[in-house]
Design an enzyme around this catalytic site. Structure first.
Site, short mmCIF file in Angstrom:
data_model
loop_
_atom_site.label_atom_id
_atom_site.label_comp_id
_atom_site.label_asym_id
_atom_site.label_seq_id
_atom_site.Cartn_x
_atom_site.Cartn_y
_atom_site.Cartn_z
N HIS A 45 0.81 -1.21 0.00
CA HIS A 45 0.00 0.00 0.00
C HIS A 45 0.84 1.27 0.00
CE1 HIS A 45 0.26 0.01 4.56
NE2 HIS A 45 0.28 1.31 4.35
N ASP B 296 0.37 -7.53 1.63
CA ASP B 296 0.71 -6.10 1.69
C ASP B 296 2.23 -5.89 1.72
OD1 ASP B 296 -0.02 -3.41 1.59
OD2 ASP B 296 0.22 -3.19 3.75
N GLY C 256 3.25 7.06 7.98
CA GLY C 256 4.64 7.22 7.55
C GLY C 256 5.53 6.09 8.03
N SER D 148 4.59 3.01 7.92
CA SER D 148 4.24 1.85 7.11
C SER D 148 5.40 1.41 6.23
CB SER D 148 3.03 2.15 6.22
OG SER D 148 1.87 2.28 6.99
N GLY E 40 -10.20 -22.94 0.40
CA GLY E 40 -11.53 -22.76 -0.20
C GLY E 40 -12.68 -23.07 0.72
#
Length: 372
Positions: free
Chosen positions: A102, A132, A207, A209, A260
């Site tokens: 991100h 991420d 910041g 991150s 699943g």
């Protein structure tokens, strides 16, 4: 799950030489202020859980000096449709920069600034929405960089950690805390949660991150994800990053294992409705048609009234995978993410109609998802 051992590195030797230091509150070393664009909400300052009247910050200072040259500011170029923004990252021993998806995952251009104020232009070589994580390649690293390594053992609740990065655009900052929790599930826009995450009370803010959460041995325990306030922050575990990052470097993508199924926690009422001896495990509520578990595992299609409440019943309750106990949904996600791979056949212990048995399921790769 058993911990994995690793050889004693240079930074581990540093920690052994430092010995045990006392705890201090969140200490911040800041540089020039820059503007920030981020959606996270930062946590507040906090003290560690162990008090020591003879507080000695030399240990934290030594770890900071040993690691901060490998921590970078990641700046994303803006456009008419996207204002860009700032985040953090860190250099691995192999020379690649790790950050959050991100922060940099979809960026055409990434600018990276090092502690000595040098700037470099980087290219995103791989990115993964599900974890991420993103990896940036830089051709010409400054001489100050030596690279950090990913911690290869399970995080220990209560152990001290340091968060390094650029909170609120304040470069080369450090904050201190402990590991507050493990095996957390983090929200993700993909519809799948990010498993095996680390919770910390080390202050992290917009910041931070993509920056490293390091041990007092100077190794990366996690990649900072976000702060949610109330002294709660989260990091993607190094154990997950150690699986994802090499694939991003080599292939540009990572295939996550996929079972699943949809599941529900087993509380006392669900345990009663499904003839379980104790409220433990996860009840299967849905099986994806055509997925790995289709035709093998059964979902709960019935209803029982327990204490006046309608409760799901009649399906399989997963209680173990390949010998690993599965007490809840978080451990199920962590076990699949850290211990299995697509194409692997796993043994799943289930309770069906009050009887325990073992079934085999061959995992597939997690399907693609459309995300913003």
């Amino acid at each position: 799950m058993p911990s994995r051992q690793r050889p004693c590195s240079r930074r581990r030797m540093l920690a052994l030489a430092l010995g045990t230091s006392g705890l201090i509150g969140g200490t911040t070393v800041t540089g020039a202020t820059r503007s920030v664009s981020s959606s996270e909400i930062g946590g507040g300052e906090t003290n560690g859980s162990i008090q020591n009247d003879d507080v000695d910050s030399d240990g934290y200072a030594a770890v900071y000096e040993e690691t901060i040259d490998d921590v970078v500011l990641v700046a994303i170029r803006g456009s008419n449709d996207d204002p860009g923004g700032l985040g953090s990252g860190f250099v691995l021993e192999n020379g690649f920069v790790v950050t959050n998806h991100h922060v940099a995952g979809d960026a055409d251009g990434v600018e990276v600034q090092f502690r000595d104020e040098q700037w470099r232009t980087g290219t995103v070589v791989g990115s993964d929405r599900h974890s991420d994580l993103a990896v940036v390649e830089i051709d010409d690293l400054p001489e100050i960089v030596s690279g950090l390594s990913l911690w290869e053992a399970e995080p220990v609740i209560g152990s001290e950690v340091l968060a390094l990065g650029n909170p609120l655009g304040l470069d080369a900052s450090i904050s201190q805390g402990i590991v507050s929790g493990i095996d957390r599930s983090l929200p993700s826009p993909t519809g799948f949660s990010i498993p095996a995450a680390i919770q910390t009370d080390a202050p992290v803010n917009p910041g931070n991150s993509g920056g490293p959460l390091v041990t007092l041995e100077g190794e990366v325990l996690g990649v900072v994800f976000a702060g949610l306030g109330q002294t709660i922050g989260f990091a993607i575990s190094a154990l997950l990053a150690d699986r994802v990052v090499p694939a991003l470097i080599g292939d540009g993508a990572y295939d996550h294992p996929y079972l699943g199924v949809g599941v529900l926690p087993v509380g006392p009422q669900v345990a009663t409705a499904n003839d379980l001896e104790e409220p433990r495990g996860v009840l299967i509520t849905d099986v994806e048609p055509g997925g790995p578990a289709d035709g093998v595992l059964e979902s709960a299609t019935e209803r029982e009234t327990i204490d006046g409440d309608s409760v799901r019943a009649g399906g399989d309750v997963i209680v173990a995978i390949d010998g690993h106990d599965i007490p809840n949904e978080e451990i199920l996600s962590s076990t699949l993410a850290l211990e299995t791979s697509p194409g692997e056949t796993i043994e799943i212990d289930v309770v069906r109609d009050g009887e325990r048995g073992t079934l085999e399921v061959t995992l597939s790769s997690r399907p693609d998802v459309d995300t913003p």
